[in-house]
Design a protein around this motif. Sequence first.
Motif, PDB file in Angstrom:
ATOM      1  N   CYS A  85       2.204   1.561  -3.473  1.00  0.00           N
ATOM      2  CA  CYS A  85       1.251   2.042  -4.489  1.00  0.00           C
ATOM      3  C   CYS A  85       0.786   3.415  -4.024  1.00  0.00           C
ATOM      4  O   CYS A  85      -0.386   3.636  -4.568  1.00  0.00           O
ATOM      5  CB  CYS A  85       0.177   1.085  -4.414  1.00  0.00           C
ATOM      6  SG  CYS A  85       0.737  -0.584  -5.068  1.00  0.00           S
ATOM      7  N   THR A  86       1.214   4.273  -3.258  1.00  0.00           N
ATOM      8  CA  THR A  86       0.792   5.334  -2.795  1.00  0.00           C
ATOM      9  C   THR A  86      -0.682   5.735  -2.179  1.00  0.00           C
ATOM     10  O   THR A  86      -1.394   6.668  -2.041  1.00  0.00           O
ATOM     11  CB  THR A  86       0.387   6.453  -4.174  1.00  0.00           C
ATOM     12  OG1 THR A  86      -0.773   6.002  -4.745  1.00  0.00           O
ATOM     13  CG2 THR A  86       1.723   6.720  -5.192  1.00  0.00           C
ATOM     14  N   MET A  87      -1.024   4.241  -1.542  1.00  0.00           N
ATOM     15  CA  MET A  87      -2.527   4.476  -0.902  1.00  0.00           C
ATOM     16  C   MET A  87      -2.457   4.837   0.557  1.00  0.00           C
ATOM     17  O   MET A  87      -3.212   4.669   1.143  1.00  0.00           O
ATOM     18  CB  MET A  87      -2.923   2.846  -1.152  1.00  0.00           C
ATOM     19  CG  MET A  87      -3.453   2.791  -2.554  1.00  0.00           C
ATOM     20  SD  MET A  87      -4.535   3.919  -3.123  1.00  0.00           S
ATOM     21  CE  MET A  87      -6.284   3.241  -2.273  1.00  0.00           C
ATOM     22  N   ASN A 140       0.913  -1.310  -0.105  1.00  0.00           N
ATOM     23  CA  ASN A 140       0.103  -0.077  -0.080  1.00  0.00           C
ATOM     24  C   ASN A 140       0.834   1.265  -0.127  1.00  0.00           C
ATOM     25  O   ASN A 140       0.470   2.284  -0.463  1.00  0.00           O
ATOM     26  CB  ASN A 140      -0.914  -0.088   1.095  1.00  0.00           C
ATOM     27  CG  ASN A 140      -2.057  -1.008   1.076  1.00  0.00           C
ATOM     28  OD1 ASN A 140      -2.543  -0.954  -0.195  1.00  0.00           O
ATOM     29  ND2 ASN A 140      -2.720  -1.610   1.914  1.00  0.00           N
ATOM     30  N   ARG A 195       2.241  11.054  -6.966  1.00  0.00           N
ATOM     31  CA  ARG A 195       1.578   9.978  -7.173  1.00  0.00           C
ATOM     32  C   ARG A 195       1.030   9.781  -8.370  1.00  0.00           C
ATOM     33  O   ARG A 195       0.773   8.571  -8.601  1.00  0.00           O
ATOM     34  CB  ARG A 195       0.409  10.417  -6.016  1.00  0.00           C
ATOM     35  CG  ARG A 195       1.216  10.522  -4.513  1.00  0.00           C
ATOM     36  CD  ARG A 195       0.026  10.447  -3.531  1.00  0.00           C
ATOM     37  NE  ARG A 195       0.577  10.857  -2.156  1.00  0.00           N
ATOM     38  CZ  ARG A 195       0.048  10.977  -1.121  1.00  0.00           C
ATOM     39  NH1 ARG A 195      -1.272  11.132  -1.268  1.00  0.00           N
ATOM     40  NH2 ARG A 195       0.630  11.182   0.064  1.00  0.00           N
ATOM     41  N   ARG A 240       0.775   6.272 -10.015  1.00  0.00           N
ATOM     42  CA  ARG A 240      -0.590   5.528 -10.419  1.00  0.00           C
ATOM     43  C   ARG A 240      -0.778   5.055 -11.862  1.00  0.00           C
ATOM     44  O   ARG A 240      -1.273   4.044 -12.014  1.00  0.00           O
ATOM     45  CB  ARG A 240      -1.770   6.350  -9.764  1.00  0.00           C
ATOM     46  CG  ARG A 240      -1.775   6.538  -8.366  1.00  0.00           C
ATOM     47  CD  ARG A 240      -2.802   7.383  -7.868  1.00  0.00           C
ATOM     48  NE  ARG A 240      -2.693   7.684  -6.332  1.00  0.00           N
ATOM     49  CZ  ARG A 240      -3.017   8.653  -5.631  1.00  0.00           C
ATOM     50  NH1 ARG A 240      -3.351   9.544  -6.302  1.00  0.00           N
ATOM     51  NH2 ARG A 240      -2.942   8.577  -4.245  1.00  0.00           N
TER      52      ARG A 240
END
Lengths: 274, 311
Positions: free
Chosen positions: B51-53, B48, B72, B76
């Motif tokens: 993945c920039t989450m 996460n 980001r 993405r």
Amino acid sequence: MEGIYAIWQRDLLKFFRDKARLFGSFTMPILFLLIFGGGLSGTMESMMGSMAGAGEGFNYVEFVFPGIVAMTLLMTSIFSSLSIIEDKDFGYMKEILVSPISRVSIAVGKMLGAATVATIQGIILFLLIPLLGLSYSIVSLLQVLPFMFLFAAALSGLGLLIASLIRSTQGFQMIVQVLVMPMIFLSGALFPINNMPAWMDIIVKLNPVTYGVDVMKKIMIDVDSLSPQVQNAMGLNLDVFGRPVTMIEEILFIAGFAALLVLLATFSFRRANA
Amino acid sequence: MEPIISVRGLTKTYKQTTAVNNIDFDVDQGEIFGFLGPNGAGKSTTINMICTMLAPTSGSITINGWNAAKQRGKVRESIGLIFQENTLDEKLTARENLMLHCRFYRVPKSRRAARIREVLEIVDLTDKENQRVDTFSGGMKRRLEIARGLLHYPKVLFLDEPTVGLDPQTRAHLWEYILRLKKKENITMFLTTHYLDEAEISDRVAIMDQGEIIAIDTPDALKRQLGGDIIELSSTDNEAARREVEAAVPEAEITVDDGILRIKVADSDKFVSTILKSLDTPVTSLNIRRPTLNDVFLAFTGRKISEAAED
Ligand SMILES: Nc1ncnc2c1ncn2[C@@H]1O[C@H](COP(=O)(O)OP(=O)(O)OP(=O)(O)O)[C@@H](O)[C@H]1O
Ligand SMILES: [Mg+2]
């Protein structure tokens, strides 16, 4: 733009697919129309009419119909915004959030989706007009459409703002109970807002829904054909703390309210989903 | 070649727990990188963050040349993600789910139909494209998610436990698809699993436990590091058998576990006859095997992955 369109399109697709929700969402306005329009209209008319000395000219169904359309806009806009909480619970929000669409586009797409769905619901209610023996002019119905969308956009902003602050379905439901119901009852949607106790009058005048409902009534009802007494009885000569307001002012106010809420909702959504 | 993912000093702390503790690693372009570890090891947290989450507490991540904290949007665009949990819209059809994904990732209009056809073929769902996802089985949903993750030709595909909750047959199928894909598109794959047998397909694996990476290498090298083969035997009296083997082959490492005597030797061909001759205790079963990643995990953590998962 493509992102906003995709988010918007998904909400519409789901709206038309979910037949249960589609029909379910009409039970409430139709129930209200039956109770207020059918069952109570005689009582309401004699009560309102005699109170203002307006006599015969008070048609309650004509009065309440725009209010019920407004109520439908309010409920649908707010509940459609709830779908972002649902999307979170069912995981789909992750698919959206990890994609390159900007947070702003997501929020705007969601609000436009909710506002479009609400407006469509309102338009579907227009089909009841002949059944109810009402005779709003086609022109007035066409004129009220853009305003309905504007009003729905404001309310969708409110819904998204609440949804991004609350984050749980139960919490959202509670807010709806304590916020949405009073917003409807204290707006002049269902009965004229004349002769209210002072404290209630203040709430009514602070309630943005009051002005949305008033604009819809002023556009849809052929006000000029009504005697001044009936206009008064319907509460169509709205004044805010002693000062009469014009329809233009009300529309501008709703537009400003919409802009503010859309901004706040976008900002709040972005903060909640950095 | 520049590594496609580069992680330095990555840390994530929650109130009481340090989910990820100062980890460093690189992933090379085109490789299958396996991320192993028991429940709660910090695998999803790491993914996460990459993945920039999720914002890291500290550390830096570069992916496809972009900084995961500052760029980001670019990150993405470069990645595809198969989440641990289902993230399909079940009220929509397979095709509608894919079409939305194309829009989200700005796949040019003229290419959408061809791409959708292509990914549906890879996962064998072509004939189901107009069916609603809530009518799909668990395996079909998983396959559709993989297809969706590929639609925008990501540079790196992340698969967080892609086979969890599936029956063994479906799991095997899914891996076939994933490998087929890897061959065809040469995408970098970053996968997590706690089925160690599945991790065998990785070019390299990192073993994670309690927020730290405790080993990182090719599966073969990790196994070689353990040295030699494993002879598993059970007998009527394991303790007696153990003493006998110890006397005959002093250099063997012996552990007793679940009524099985596990003897690690450099070369089973050489030692198995010596061991059998040395035993007076009757042997009830015998098995000789090469070390697995499970043995690697056991050696590094002192626990089997299934045990570690229970605490
Ligand atoms: N939002 C959170 N708040 C507090 N602690 C969290 C949060 N998310 C994860 N953790 C903790 O961080 C640790 C790592 O969790 P993570 O989900 O990364 O593990 P995992 O390796 O993916 O496990 P699994 O195999 O079960 O998916 C766990 O101890 C978990 O309890
Ligand atoms: Mg996980």
